[in-house]
Write a protein that holds these residues in place. Structure first.
Motif, PDB file in Angstrom:
ATOM      1  N   ASP A  85       0.839  -1.189   0.000  1.00 44.45           N
ATOM      2  CA  ASP A  85       0.000   0.000   0.000  1.00 44.45           C
ATOM      3  C   ASP A  85       0.878   1.244   0.000  1.00 44.45           C
ATOM      4  O   ASP A  85       1.839   1.350   0.765  1.00 44.45           O
ATOM      5  N   GLY A  86       0.543   2.218  -0.889  1.00 42.55           N
ATOM      6  CA  GLY A  86       1.336   3.430  -0.979  1.00 42.55           C
ATOM      7  C   GLY A  86       1.406   4.208   0.321  1.00 42.55           C
ATOM      8  O   GLY A  86       2.408   4.868   0.621  1.00 42.55           O
ATOM      9  N   ILE A  87       0.349   4.148   1.119  1.00 40.05           N
ATOM     10  CA  ILE A  87       0.342   4.843   2.406  1.00 40.05           C
ATOM     11  C   ILE A  87       1.403   4.250   3.329  1.00 40.05           C
ATOM     12  O   ILE A  87       2.135   4.970   4.026  1.00 40.05           O
TER      13      ILE A  87
ATOM     14  N   ASP B 150      11.973  15.632   4.500  1.00 41.40           N
ATOM     15  CA  ASP B 150      11.567  16.848   3.774  1.00 41.40           C
ATOM     16  C   ASP B 150      11.300  16.587   2.292  1.00 41.40           C
ATOM     17  O   ASP B 150      11.023  17.523   1.541  1.00 41.40           O
ATOM     18  N   VAL B 151      11.386  15.333   1.829  1.00 46.17           N
ATOM     19  CA  VAL B 151      11.123  15.042   0.414  1.00 46.17           C
ATOM     20  C   VAL B 151       9.610  15.020   0.188  1.00 46.17           C
ATOM     21  O   VAL B 151       8.905  14.208   0.790  1.00 46.17           O
ATOM     22  N   PRO B 152       9.068  15.878  -0.663  1.00 46.94           N
ATOM     23  CA  PRO B 152       7.614  15.887  -0.891  1.00 46.94           C
ATOM     24  C   PRO B 152       7.127  14.568  -1.482  1.00 46.94           C
ATOM     25  O   PRO B 152       7.765  14.009  -2.383  1.00 46.94           O
ATOM     26  N   ILE B 153       6.021  14.070  -0.964  1.00 56.50           N
ATOM     27  CA  ILE B 153       5.369  12.882  -1.508  1.00 56.50           C
ATOM     28  C   ILE B 153       3.995  13.308  -2.032  1.00 56.50           C
ATOM     29  O   ILE B 153       3.182  13.852  -1.283  1.00 56.50           O
ATOM     30  N   VAL B 154       3.769  13.082  -3.309  1.00 58.10           N
ATOM     31  CA  VAL B 154       2.496  13.426  -3.939  1.00 58.10           C
ATOM     32  C   VAL B 154       1.837  12.139  -4.402  1.00 58.10           C
ATOM     33  O   VAL B 154       2.405  11.395  -5.209  1.00 58.10           O
ATOM     34  N   PHE B 155       0.644  11.856  -3.876  1.00 55.48           N
ATOM     35  CA  PHE B 155      -0.097  10.680  -4.311  1.00 55.48           C
ATOM     36  C   PHE B 155      -0.883  11.013  -5.581  1.00 55.48           C
ATOM     37  O   PHE B 155      -1.485  12.085  -5.697  1.00 55.48           O
ATOM     38  N   LEU B 156      -0.854  10.081  -6.528  1.00 50.58           N
ATOM     39  CA  LEU B 156      -1.623  10.217  -7.763  1.00 50.58           C
ATOM     40  C   LEU B 156      -2.457   8.955  -7.893  1.00 50.58           C
ATOM     41  O   LEU B 156      -1.930   7.869  -8.123  1.00 50.58           O
ATOM     42  N   SER B 157      -3.761   9.077  -7.710  1.00 52.56           N
ATOM     43  CA  SER B 157      -4.618   7.894  -7.647  1.00 52.56           C
ATOM     44  C   SER B 157      -5.998   8.210  -8.208  1.00 52.56           C
ATOM     45  O   SER B 157      -6.413   9.377  -8.274  1.00 52.56           O
ATOM     46  N   SER B 158      -6.706   7.173  -8.589  1.00 51.42           N
ATOM     47  CA  SER B 158      -8.081   7.350  -9.074  1.00 51.42           C
ATOM     48  C   SER B 158      -9.083   7.395  -7.930  1.00 51.42           C
ATOM     49  O   SER B 158     -10.275   7.582  -8.163  1.00 51.42           O
TER      50      SER B 158
ATOM     51  N   ASP C 116     -12.208  10.804   2.539  1.00 53.03           N
ATOM     52  CA  ASP C 116     -11.628  10.215   3.751  1.00 53.03           C
ATOM     53  C   ASP C 116     -10.333   9.481   3.427  1.00 53.03           C
ATOM     54  O   ASP C 116      -9.352   9.569   4.178  1.00 53.03           O
ATOM     55  N   ASN C 117     -10.327   8.733   2.333  1.00 51.22           N
ATOM     56  CA  ASN C 117      -9.105   8.026   1.936  1.00 51.22           C
ATOM     57  C   ASN C 117      -7.982   8.999   1.584  1.00 51.22           C
ATOM     58  O   ASN C 117      -6.811   8.765   1.893  1.00 51.22           O
ATOM     59  N   GLN C 118      -8.345  10.102   0.942  1.00 53.42           N
ATOM     60  CA  GLN C 118      -7.334  11.097   0.598  1.00 53.42           C
ATOM     61  C   GLN C 118      -6.740  11.745   1.852  1.00 53.42           C
ATOM     62  O   GLN C 118      -5.530  11.946   1.947  1.00 53.42           O
ATOM     63  N   LEU C 119      -7.599  12.045   2.825  1.00 56.28           N
ATOM     64  CA  LEU C 119      -7.110  12.629   4.075  1.00 56.28           C
ATOM     65  C   LEU C 119      -6.224  11.642   4.830  1.00 56.28           C
ATOM     66  O   LEU C 119      -5.217  12.025   5.440  1.00 56.28           O
ATOM     67  N   ASN C 120      -6.591  10.364   4.768  1.00 58.11           N
ATOM     68  CA  ASN C 120      -5.768   9.338   5.405  1.00 58.11           C
ATOM     69  C   ASN C 120      -4.396   9.261   4.753  1.00 58.11           C
ATOM     70  O   ASN C 120      -3.372   9.081   5.425  1.00 58.11           O
ATOM     71  N   ALA C 121      -4.383   9.398   3.439  1.00 62.05           N
ATOM     72  CA  ALA C 121      -3.115   9.389   2.713  1.00 62.05           C
ATOM     73  C   ALA C 121      -2.246  10.583   3.104  1.00 62.05           C
ATOM     74  O   ALA C 121      -1.036  10.451   3.321  1.00 62.05           O
ATOM     75  N   ILE C 122      -2.862  11.754   3.222  1.00 65.14           N
ATOM     76  CA  ILE C 122      -2.123  12.946   3.637  1.00 65.14           C
ATOM     77  C   ILE C 122      -1.576  12.769   5.057  1.00 65.14           C
ATOM     78  O   ILE C 122      -0.437  13.145   5.361  1.00 65.14           O
ATOM     79  N   ALA C 123      -2.372  12.149   5.915  1.00 64.39           N
ATOM     80  CA  ALA C 123      -1.948  11.939   7.303  1.00 64.39           C
ATOM     81  C   ALA C 123      -0.750  11.003   7.401  1.00 64.39           C
ATOM     82  O   ALA C 123      -0.009  11.036   8.385  1.00 64.39           O
ATOM     83  N   SER C 124      -0.550  10.171   6.391  1.00 63.88           N
ATOM     84  CA  SER C 124       0.569   9.228   6.414  1.00 63.88           C
ATOM     85  C   SER C 124       1.908   9.910   6.174  1.00 63.88           C
ATOM     86  O   SER C 124       2.956   9.287   6.323  1.00 63.88           O
ATOM     87  N   GLY C 125       1.883  11.166   5.787  1.00 61.20           N
ATOM     88  CA  GLY C 125       3.121  11.895   5.530  1.00 61.20           C
ATOM     89  C   GLY C 125       3.215  12.458   4.141  1.00 61.20           C
ATOM     90  O   GLY C 125       4.242  13.022   3.765  1.00 61.20           O
ATOM     91  N   ALA C 126       2.153  12.300   3.349  1.00 60.35           N
ATOM     92  CA  ALA C 126       2.152  12.858   1.999  1.00 60.35           C
ATOM     93  C   ALA C 126       1.869  14.358   2.042  1.00 60.35           C
ATOM     94  O   ALA C 126       1.356  14.884   3.034  1.00 60.35           O
ATOM     95  N   ASP C 127       2.185  15.026   0.949  1.00 65.61           N
ATOM     96  CA  ASP C 127       2.017  16.477   0.880  1.00 65.61           C
ATOM     97  C   ASP C 127       0.835  16.894   0.016  1.00 65.61           C
ATOM     98  O   ASP C 127       0.324  17.998   0.171  1.00 65.61           O
TER      99      ASP C 127
END
Length: 557
Positions: free
Chosen positions: A327-329, A343-351, A356-367
């Protein structure tokens, strides 16, 4: 190659990728059908449902990107329904049959016509994105050429020599007519005007403005004058000048300005790591970003990410959320465990469009979370702005404010990383410690502002003469460190000695007189038992020998 040719080449490349995806679509649908059959035949095996979810996710993310908008949309809707079924939050609870029926319907429809009338509009969108994609600069390379326009033979020879010590190519020009001809033949990086204009500086500035307007290649223009009036400066500003210096000339400040103006057009490409198990999708996004001038590496197997990050050192990670192996998260959390990559930006690109899933992804450390399919211009803009912002923040944290070089802690961090890379690749690495000779005397005699000028001059010279792969830091006070990957000490010494010779000829401007300075250096090469502290100690010991042996020399450990 002009911008239109580049846009045509990009369009052809994208069309080739889209054609490859279309050719592979039947096997992708067969794979989805096989996953569905396993779920029906073995309903008690949870892993089969997860495998089917991954297949749907891949189709949802890639189909819209490659022109199959309706197929991607339907796959995305089925992905949401299957996720709810797995969690038991669907209207029918964990009843899989409605989802299975929807997937069968999608497979039947896709086997007949997966485009279903959507391709025309999607193609138009893609072409608009291509047209808006920034193309690489097709103008000739101006290098480090300076035209020095003058009417005083004695002063111009001395000024030209000072520019050359800083690594610039200098061509002296006798007047504005000669300058206009020279620029038509070979555009420069900068024009420095040290000229007494017969009709006044306003008329001269207007002539320069006309010459500049007639040249397609941008170049900097700097005026030098004995006058420092507001009227003179205003005239040059209105003519589009980039700088104005009054005599006596602070040569280091002038070179510092030209360096910054030239570097403005030579900014290094952002290093982007794309992590996606969907090969076609990853290659498509990589092509878009490369065409926008970025350095891109693709990774299809997520388990190799730490090794690739250590070797490539990306400035941004563009990653899918759902991948078969991991899982990407969770991958984002693994990356954030290492302080080196905080400090390396992580940008998720997903369909996945679920908030809620997007917020969870951001909470994992993504930007940031971007949704597939994404228009080319939107992707390029999002990635570019993130890289630029990250560079600005890193500069504040890791750079010395006076010189712009890496500070003490940052250069030690780089040394640890480069040592590990050198050992892994079995390549040489050299470390140099440099120290300005009798610097306390400079400060005591001329004052601390002049001492800062000397430090800036050496930092500029190091940045100009060394490779981009070399890492330069201000270790403290008047002491510098240079890390030279893939370089033996025997090869490093002559390079640094040439810089030493140039620096000793640079004149520094003080209130009542000009003066020169020098530096000494010690060089050590990586050994089997060397860690960062040991390599620093050996280079420092060699530096001490250089100081003790008369200064203004480079000694190898």
């Amino acid at each position: 190659m002009n911008n239109q040719d580049q846009a045509d080449d990009l369009e052809q490349t994208l069309r080739a990728i889209e054609a490859a995806y279309a050719a592979n679509l039947p096997s992708r649908l067969d794979s989805l059908r096989e996953a569905l059959d396993l779920c029906i035949q073995h309903p008690d095996v949870p892993g089969h449902l997860n495998a089917l979810l991954i297949k749907l996710h891949g189709l949802a993310g890639s189909a819209g990107t490659f022109g199959f908008a309706k197929l991607g949309q339907q796959a995305s809707e089925l992905e949401i329904r299957l996720t709810a079924c797995i969690k038991g939050s669907a209207p029918s609870g964990k009843d899989f049959s409605p989802v299975a029926a929807g997937i069968r319907k999608l497979l039947r429809w896709a086997a007949i016509d997966p485009n279903d009338g959507e391709i025309e509009q999607d193609t138009q969108d893609t072409q608009e994105g291509v047209a808006a994609t920034p193309a690489a600069d097709s103008e000739p390379d101006v290098g480090r050429l300076i035209y020095l326009v003058h009417d005083n033979g004695e002063s111009v020879a001395d000024m030209a020599a000072q520019f050359q010590y800083f690594g610039y190519e200098v061509v002296t020009v006798g007047g504005l007519d000669e300058l206009a001809l020279a620029i038509r033949v070979r555009p420069p990086a900068a024009v420095v005007m040290d000229l007494a204009f017969p009709a006044g500086i306003l008329a001269g500035a207007e002539q320069i403005a006309r010459i500049k307007a007639g040249c397609r290649q941008r170049f900097a223009v700097i005026f030098i004058s004995t006058r420092s009036t507001f009227e003179a400066r205003l005239a040059t500003v209105k003519a589009g000048a980039d700088g104005y210096f009054s005599k006596p000339l602070d040569m280091v400040a002038l070179v510092d300005l030209i360096d910054r103006l030239v570097a403005r057009d030579e900014e290094k490409a952002g290093r982007i790591l794309i992590v996606d198990d969907e090969v076609e999708t990853a290659d498509y996004h990589a092509t878009l970003l490369r065409q926008a001038g970025m350095d891109v590496r693709t990774l299809y197997h997520v388990e190799d990410i730490l090794q690739v990050m250590g070797e490539y050192r990306p400035e941004l990670i563009l990653m899918d959320v759902y991948m078969p192996a991991c899982d990407g998260i969770d991958v984002a959390r693994v990356i954030r465990q290492d302080a080196m990559y905080l400090d390396v930006p992580i940008v998720f690109l997903s369909s996945d469009s679920n908030l809620d899933n997007q917020l969870n992804a951001i909470a994992s450390g993504a930007d940031e979370f971007l949704t597939k399919p994404i228009r080319p211009l939107h992707l390029i803009s999002a990635v570019t702005s993130r890289v630029k912002r990250n560079r600005e923040l890193r500069s504040l944290i890791m750079r010395d404010s006076l010189t712009g070089l890496f500070n003490h802690s940052a250069v030690k961090e780089h040394l640890v990383r480069e040592l590990a890379t050198a050992r892994r690749m079995q390549k040489p690495l050299s470390l140099a410690m440099l120290d300005i000779d009798r610097f306390k005397s400079v400060n005591d005699t001329y004052g601390h502002p002049v001492g800062d000028q000397v430090i800036r001059a050496l930092s500029r010279l190091l940045q100009q003469r060394l490779r981009r792969s070399d890492i330069i830091g201000r270790y403290g006070g008047e002491e510098f460190v240079v890390i030279m990957p893939h370089t033996t000490a025997a090869a490093a010494v002559p390079v640094l000695d040439q810089i030493r010779a140039s620096f000793s000829n640079i004149r520094h401007h003080a209130e009542h007189q000009d003066f020169t300075s020098s530096f000494s250096g010690g060089v050590a090469e990586i050994a089997p038992d060397s860690d960062a502290e040991e390599l620093l100690r050996r280079a420092d010991a060699a530096l001490y020998l250089a100081k003790d042996g008369g200064r203004n020399k480079i000694i190898q450990d």
